[in-house]
Scaffold this motif. Structure first.
Motif, mmCIF file in Angstrom:
data_model
loop_
_atom_site.group_PDB
_atom_site.id
_atom_site.type_symbol
_atom_site.label_atom_id
_atom_site.label_comp_id
_atom_site.label_asym_id
_atom_site.label_seq_id
_atom_site.Cartn_x
_atom_site.Cartn_y
_atom_site.Cartn_z
ATOM 1 N N PHE A 46 24.137 -18.302 43.989
ATOM 2 C CA PHE A 46 23.043 -17.595 43.326
ATOM 3 C C PHE A 46 21.710 -18.301 43.563
ATOM 4 C CE2 PHE A 46 26.753 -16.242 40.774
ATOM 5 C CZ PHE A 46 26.617 -14.868 40.932
ATOM 6 N N TYR A 47 21.739 -19.616 43.519
ATOM 7 C CA TYR A 47 20.502 -20.359 43.748
ATOM 8 C C TYR A 47 20.048 -20.212 45.197
ATOM 9 C CZ TYR A 47 17.060 -24.082 43.451
ATOM 10 O OH TYR A 47 15.881 -24.786 43.473
ATOM 11 N N ILE A 48 20.987 -20.307 46.124
ATOM 12 C CA ILE A 48 20.658 -20.159 47.543
ATOM 13 C C ILE A 48 20.087 -18.772 47.814
ATOM 14 C CG2 ILE A 48 21.684 -19.961 49.853
ATOM 15 C CD1 ILE A 48 23.617 -22.191 49.075
ATOM 16 N N TRP A 49 20.672 -17.762 47.196
ATOM 17 C CA TRP A 49 20.273 -16.383 47.483
ATOM 18 C C TRP A 49 18.868 -16.069 46.976
ATOM 19 C CZ3 TRP A 49 22.608 -13.767 51.035
ATOM 20 C CH2 TRP A 49 22.365 -12.403 51.183
ATOM 21 N N GLN A 87 24.544 -10.144 28.374
ATOM 22 C CA GLN A 87 25.273 -9.574 29.495
ATOM 23 C C GLN A 87 24.669 -9.926 30.849
ATOM 24 O OE1 GLN A 87 25.927 -5.374 29.011
ATOM 25 N NE2 GLN A 87 27.241 -5.628 27.206
ATOM 26 N N SER A 88 23.720 -10.828 30.858
ATOM 27 C CA SER A 88 23.114 -11.228 32.134
ATOM 28 C C SER A 88 24.023 -12.198 32.878
ATOM 29 C CB SER A 88 21.753 -11.885 31.899
ATOM 30 O OG SER A 88 21.253 -12.445 33.105
ATOM 31 N N LEU A 89 24.095 -12.032 34.170
ATOM 32 C CA LEU A 89 24.899 -12.917 35.005
ATOM 33 C C LEU A 89 24.180 -14.235 35.273
ATOM 34 C CD1 LEU A 89 27.573 -12.958 36.648
ATOM 35 C CD2 LEU A 89 26.243 -12.140 38.617
ATOM 36 N N LEU A 90 22.846 -14.236 35.145
ATOM 37 C CA LEU A 90 22.051 -15.402 35.512
ATOM 38 C C LEU A 90 21.429 -16.126 34.322
ATOM 39 C CD1 LEU A 90 20.175 -13.870 38.584
ATOM 40 C CD2 LEU A 90 22.383 -15.037 38.540
ATOM 41 N N LYS A 91 21.332 -15.450 33.172
ATOM 42 C CA LYS A 91 20.666 -16.052 32.019
ATOM 43 C C LYS A 91 21.609 -16.074 30.820
ATOM 44 C CE LYS A 91 16.120 -14.387 33.475
ATOM 45 N NZ LYS A 91 14.903 -13.603 33.103
ATOM 46 N N GLN A 92 21.406 -17.089 29.954
ATOM 47 C CA GLN A 92 22.237 -17.180 28.753
ATOM 48 C C GLN A 92 21.977 -16.010 27.815
ATOM 49 O OE1 GLN A 92 22.803 -20.972 26.809
ATOM 50 N NE2 GLN A 92 21.953 -22.075 28.552
ATOM 51 N N SER A 93 20.737 -15.576 27.761
ATOM 52 C CA SER A 93 20.384 -14.410 26.951
ATOM 53 C C SER A 93 19.113 -13.800 27.518
ATOM 54 C CB SER A 93 20.160 -14.812 25.482
ATOM 55 O OG SER A 93 18.987 -15.582 25.351
ATOM 56 N N ILE A 141 16.319 -13.566 26.234
ATOM 57 C CA ILE A 141 15.093 -14.269 25.859
ATOM 58 C C ILE A 141 14.849 -15.495 26.747
ATOM 59 C CG2 ILE A 141 15.289 -13.503 23.473
ATOM 60 C CD1 ILE A 141 16.287 -16.303 22.749
ATOM 61 N N SER A 142 15.822 -15.833 27.577
ATOM 62 C CA SER A 142 15.645 -16.969 28.485
ATOM 63 C C SER A 142 14.604 -16.631 29.540
ATOM 64 C CB SER A 142 16.964 -17.318 29.174
ATOM 65 O OG SER A 142 17.955 -17.685 28.229
ATOM 66 N N GLU A 143 13.669 -17.544 29.755
ATOM 67 C CA GLU A 143 12.603 -17.305 30.716
ATOM 68 C C GLU A 143 13.042 -17.604 32.142
ATOM 69 O OE1 GLU A 143 9.219 -19.522 29.556
ATOM 70 O OE2 GLU A 143 8.918 -18.428 27.679
ATOM 71 N N GLU A 144 14.034 -18.472 32.320
ATOM 72 C CA GLU A 144 14.501 -18.834 33.637
ATOM 73 C C GLU A 144 15.982 -18.491 33.783
ATOM 74 O OE1 GLU A 144 13.697 -22.940 34.179
ATOM 75 O OE2 GLU A 144 11.519 -22.706 34.157
ATOM 76 N N ASP A 145 16.453 -18.554 35.026
ATOM 77 C CA ASP A 145 17.870 -18.309 35.289
ATOM 78 C C ASP A 145 18.651 -19.576 34.957
ATOM 79 O OD1 ASP A 145 17.181 -15.798 36.185
ATOM 80 O OD2 ASP A 145 17.128 -16.385 38.288
ATOM 81 N N ASP A 146 18.890 -19.811 33.671
ATOM 82 C CA ASP A 146 19.483 -21.063 33.223
ATOM 83 C C ASP A 146 21.000 -21.116 33.366
ATOM 84 O OD1 ASP A 146 19.927 -19.179 31.293
ATOM 85 O OD2 ASP A 146 18.881 -20.226 29.687
ATOM 86 N N MET A 147 21.597 -20.066 33.917
ATOM 87 C CA MET A 147 23.034 -20.087 34.181
ATOM 88 C C MET A 147 23.340 -20.310 35.661
ATOM 89 S SD MET A 147 24.811 -19.538 31.360
ATOM 90 C CE MET A 147 26.325 -18.678 31.767
#
Length: 235
Positions: free
Chosen positions: A111-114, A155-161, A163-169
């Motif tokens: 995900f980070y590479i993409w 339900q985000s694949l990249l964020k904890q919720s 309200i997260s500003e960044e892709d913290d997952m």
């Protein structure tokens, strides 16, 4: 001596054929492939794909396979055939190991590479297809088994919720991990904090410069540019 034995046992080959073979299995390419594999294995990030080197390695392997097959068909000395087989096995092992460690990194950091243009452009065409397929399959699997059963805000694949500003997952390369580097060519001045040379260089005491043969254990980040330029290799 090994080459002399091999040449004497392959007398039926023309001089041109032997010259072509010796050129393609040159130690230089074997060492370059070994170095590329070690660098990729030790680096915490995915490195630029060695397209030209991989192409030459595939050509070497194809020629060596043809040579081994021809020796088997013509009944050459088994010792000579075994020496060529050893060259073939070594080349195949190095190439497979290099490609395998890159695929393992893509699976871990897909995900980070993409989402990063820098890392995305370091992939080969086949690796891009692999990363895209992995992202699609994993996304579909997680959506069907986990995400669809969570509240809408999670339900985000990249964020904890939401309200997260960044892709913290999304896992990121740990560029501050420690690595062992060997100097191939003299480096520019390196700073322990990973910064570039500046006008105030002479006034700082947290820098050093590597010369050929030096072996150093330090965080990866200050080594990045030197590794890309070939001034150092990782061990």
């Amino acid at each position: 001596m090994e080459r002399d034995l091999m040449a004497s046992g392959a007398g039926e080959w023309s001089t041109a054929q032997m010259d072509d073979y010796e050129t393609l299995i040159s130690t230089t390419d074997v060492e370059l492939l070994k170095r590329a594999w070690r660098n990729e294995k030790a680096a915490p990030e995915i490195l630029p794909f060695e397209e030209a080197l991989v192409k030459r390695a595939k050509e070497q392997i194809q020629l060596m396979e043809e040579t081994v097959d021809e020796f088997a068909e013509t009944g050459h000395d088994p010792l000579i055939a075994s020496l060529y087989q050893m060259d073939l096995d070594r080349a195949q092992f190095l190439l497979r190991s290099y490609l395998r460690v890159r695929l393992q990194k893509i699976e871990k950091l897909m995900f980070y590479i993409w989402k990063s243009d820098t890392y995305h452009h370091r992939l080969s065409t086949e690796e891009e297809k692999f990363a895209e397929r992995c992202i699609r399959d994993i996304g579909k699997h997680l959506e069907e088994t986990v995400l669809s059963k969570l509240p809408d805000n999670y339900q985000s694949l990249l964020k904890q919720s939401i309200i997260s500003e960044e892709d913290d997952m999304v896992p990121e390369p740990q560029l501050d991990t420690f690595v062992v580097a060997k100097c191939q060519r003299a480096t520019r001045p390196l700073f322990l904090d990973g910064s570039r040379q500046s006008a105030g260089f002479d006034n700082r005491d947290d820098h050093f410069q590597m010369v050929p043969g030096d072996l150093c254990i330090l965080r990866y980040r200050p080594f990045q540019e030197e590794l890309m330029s070939g001034n150092i290799s990782l061990v």
